[in-house]
Design an enzyme around this catalytic site. Structure first.
Site, mmCIF file in Angstrom:
data_model
loop_
_atom_site.group_PDB
_atom_site.id
_atom_site.type_symbol
_atom_site.label_atom_id
_atom_site.label_comp_id
_atom_site.label_asym_id
_atom_site.label_seq_id
_atom_site.Cartn_x
_atom_site.Cartn_y
_atom_site.Cartn_z
ATOM 1 N N CYS B 122 0.813 -1.226 0.000
ATOM 2 C CA CYS B 122 0.000 0.000 0.000
ATOM 3 C C CYS B 122 0.844 1.272 0.000
ATOM 4 O O CYS B 122 0.427 2.287 -0.573
ATOM 5 C CB CYS B 122 -0.979 0.002 1.172
ATOM 6 S SG CYS B 122 -0.242 -0.287 2.789
ATOM 7 N N HIS B 247 -2.767 6.886 3.224
ATOM 8 C CA HIS B 247 -1.314 6.992 3.385
ATOM 9 C C HIS B 247 -0.834 8.251 2.669
ATOM 10 O O HIS B 247 -1.304 8.566 1.574
ATOM 11 C CB HIS B 247 -0.611 5.794 2.734
ATOM 12 C CG HIS B 247 -0.650 4.532 3.543
ATOM 13 N ND1 HIS B 247 -1.323 4.407 4.741
ATOM 14 C CD2 HIS B 247 -0.063 3.319 3.313
ATOM 15 C CE1 HIS B 247 -1.155 3.167 5.208
ATOM 16 N NE2 HIS B 247 -0.404 2.494 4.363
#
Lengths: 341, 341
Positions: B122, B247
Site C-alpha cells: 500500500c 497513506h
C-alpha cells in the site's frame, strides 16, 4: 517577554530547574496579561505590561513574541543596553545577528553588533544538534528533511484546537469517508488550514516564492547559517501531525566521506545534548510521546543508505517547546550571563 | 479470499461500484467467518470457508490474506487453473511473478509463469502512479521517501487500536509530560510497538538487515521492480501516524533531466489515476482526511528543489485500502477478465 505563552510557560519551568545564575527575573507580557502572578524559582512574580521602562537595568532579555513585536521591541531593548535573545523569525537571517545553538556554534554568540542573538526555529532545533555532531566528523554535503510537527509549534491555540478536535472525533467512526473529518470539525480548524485530528497537513507557516512554506525556508536557511555552510543543498517538506508537543523529522544526510553505521552511532551517542535510542529489535526508537518534556535531541533508526555509502537515514525527535524554543534560549542566555559575570 | 478483512470489506464496495465484468462472485474467508452473509453487487452472498474446492471453476481469485496463507494457497489455486491476484508480500519479488500497477506497467500482467500476479504494498501504491508518469517524461534517477502511514494499513486491529486510544486521550491534558500517553494507553498498543494516538511511530513491519523495516524494503524493492529500474537508489523511512485511512508520503525525486514545476504539474494533472491538488495560496494540498474513500492518487506541494534543477519535492496522498490495495487488485483482475473474455 511573552511569559504567558506556550513557550513562556515552559521557560518559567526551565528557569526554575536549571542552575540559578540570575538576580531579579522580570516577567513581561502584553497589557492584557499584566498583573497576573506566575511561579518562577519558587516565587510568585507579577507580570508586567510591555513598556520601554521594563528593560531598565536588565542585562539579558529573552523574547518569545510574534515576529512583528520582536522587530519593534528588540531594538528598543538593545538601545537601552540589554542583550536580547530573540526566538522570533525577525532577526535570524540578519547577517549582524548570530544564530546560536550552544552545542554547535557557541562561539558565534560573542559577535553581536546589534545587541541581539537569535534562537533558531523549533524545527531546525529539533535536528541541528545531532546534525552538527555528524557534520563535524563527516562533512555534510546535502540534506533531505521531512517533518512531523506538533501542534504546540503553533502556540496555545494549536494545542487547544487539537484537543477540541480530538473530543469531536472520539467515539465516532470518522476517518473512513471523504471529508467526514472536515465536516465534523467545520470551521474549528484554529490556526491550521485543515483539520489536524485523524489527519496530517502538509503546511506550516506562510506562503513563500515558488510554493515553499516559510517553515521549510527557515529550516533550509537556518541550518546553513548555524553550520556555516551557506551553499548546502537542503530540501524540506514540513507537515503538521496530531501530536501535542514533540517535533520529529526524518533526515537523509549525505556527507563528503563514506560513513559507517557504527561510526555514526558512536558520534550520536557521545554528542552533548543528544541521546541515541536505536534498537528496533527491542522496539526502541524515539517517539514524540516519550521525548516530550525532556531536554535532549533523541536519535533513532540510524541506517546507512543502501545505495550510497556516504548517506545516513535518521529519525530525530525533540521537545519543540524545550530544546526547540525555551531551553535553547535559556542556554544562550546562560552563555551571556557567564560572559557578563 | 479474505472477504471479511479491512481490505476485503473495501473490495466488496469496489466490486459493487465498478463495471460488472464478473459472473459468479465467491466470498472466501477463514472457517471462523464462514456462513456470514455479506453484500456485494446488491446481493447477499454467503462466505465460504477456505478449501481446495472453493477454487473449482474460478477464473480469477483475489487474495488479501497474510503472507503465509498466500504462500500456501496461491499455488494451490494456480494448480487448479485459477489466476491469482495476490495482495500479500509472499510473491511480489518473485522474478516469475509480475508486480502490476495498471497505469504504469499493465503489459507486465501478460507474462505470469506461476499463474500469480502480485499487487504492490500500500505504501508503494500510494505514490507509484504519480512517479511512473514523471519517470516516463524525465527519467527517475534517485528517490528519498518518508511516509505518514494510516493505521488501517495494519488491518482492522490497527483501526480499533487507534479508536480505543483516541477515546482514552480525549478530554485529557495528555501529551505534555514524558511518557504520559504511554502510561494512559498501557499495553493496549494493539499491532503497534508504541501508542499511536497523539504520537507518531517510526516503524512499520518487521526487522530486516541493518536496521531497516520490512515496509521500507518493500517500498524500495517494489518501486524498482514496477518501474523496471533494478538499480534505482531509494532511501525510505516509514512512520505510522494517527490517521484511520489514507497513506501520505513526501517524495524527493531526482531525474536525469532538468525539470520545471510547470512541466511536472502538467504531467501530474494529465496522468491517468492522478489528481493535481496544489494551490497553497488557496489552502489547497491533499490531506488523508479528504482523500480517504476516493480512487486517485492526489499530488500537491509540487516544488523544484532550490539547489538542484533536476529534483522535485512532492506530497502525495492516496487511500491505502482502495488504490493502495483493493482497487489496484480489482484493476488487475479486470485486465485479466478482458484477456480471458
Amino acid at each position: 517577554m511573552g511569559a504567558t505563552g506556550a513557550v513562556g510557560t515552559v521557560m518559567l519551568r526551565i528557569l526554575s530547574q536549571r542552575a540559578d545564575v540570575w538576580g531579579e527575573i522580570r516577567l513581561v507580557a502584553s497589557a492584557r496579561s499584566a498583573g497576573r502572578k506566575l511561579a518562577v524559582r519558587g516565587e510568585e512574580v507579577e507580570v508586567l505590561a510591555l513598556s520601554e521602562e521594563v528593560f531598565d537595568g536588565v542585562d539579558v532579555a529573552m523574547f518569545d513574541v510574534p515576529d512583528e513585536v520582536a522587530a519593534q521591541w528588540a531594538p528598543v531593548a538593545a538601545a537601552r543596553g540589554v542583550i536580547v535573545v530573540d526566538n522570533s523569525g525577525a532577526f535570524r537571517m540578519d547577517p549582524e545577528v548570530p544564530l546560536v545553538v550552544p552545542e554547535v556554534n557557541a562561539h558565534a554568540v560573542r559577535v553581536r553588533p546589534r545587541g541581539i542573538v537569535a534562537n533558531p526555529n523549533c524545527t531546525t532545533l529539533s535536528m541541528i544538534v545531532a546534525l552538527g555532531a555528524l557534520h563535524a566528523e563527516y562533512g555534510l554535503r546535502e540534506l533531505v528533511v521531512s517533518s512531523y510537527q506538533a501542534v504546540s509549534g503553533a502556540g496555545r491555540a494549536g494545542v487547544e484546537t487539537l484537543r477540541e478536535q480530538i473530543a469531536m472525533v472520539a467515539g465516532t467512526e470518522l476517518g473512513t469517508h471523504p471529508g467526514d473529518v472536515r465536516r465534523a470539525v467545520g470551521d474549528r480548524t484554529g490556526p491550521f488550514p485543515d483539520p489536524v485530528a485523524l489527519n496530517v497537513v502538509p503546511w506550516a507557516g506562510s506562503l513563500r516564492a515558488d510554493g515553499w512554506s516559510s517553515e521549510e525556508m527557515k529550516v533550509r536557511d537556518e541550518t546553513r547559517k548555524i553550520l556555516g555552510l551557506p551553499k548546502l543543498p537542503v530540501a524540506v517538506t514540513c507537515v503538521r501531525v496530531p501530536v501535542v508537543t514533540g517535533h520529529s523529522v526524518t533526515v537523509h544526510a549525505r556527507f563528503q566521506d563514506t560513513v559507517t553505521v557504527e561510526g555514526a552511532r558512536e558520534i550520536i551517542a557521545t554528542a552533548p545534548g543528544v541521546v541515541l535510542f536505536d534498537n528496533p529489535a527491542a522496539g526502541e526508537f524515539p517517539t514524540p510521546a516519550d521525548v516530550v518534556g525532556t531536554d535532549p535531541t533523541w536519535v533513532g533508526r540510524v541506517r546507512r543508505a543502501l545505495d550510497d555509502p556516504t548517506a545516513l537515514e535518521l529519525f530525530v525527535c525533540g521537545d519543540n517547546l524545550r530544546k526547540g524554543a525555551a531551553l535553547n534560549t535559556a542556554q544562550i542566555a546562560e552563555l551571556l550571563a557567564a560572559e557578563l559575570s
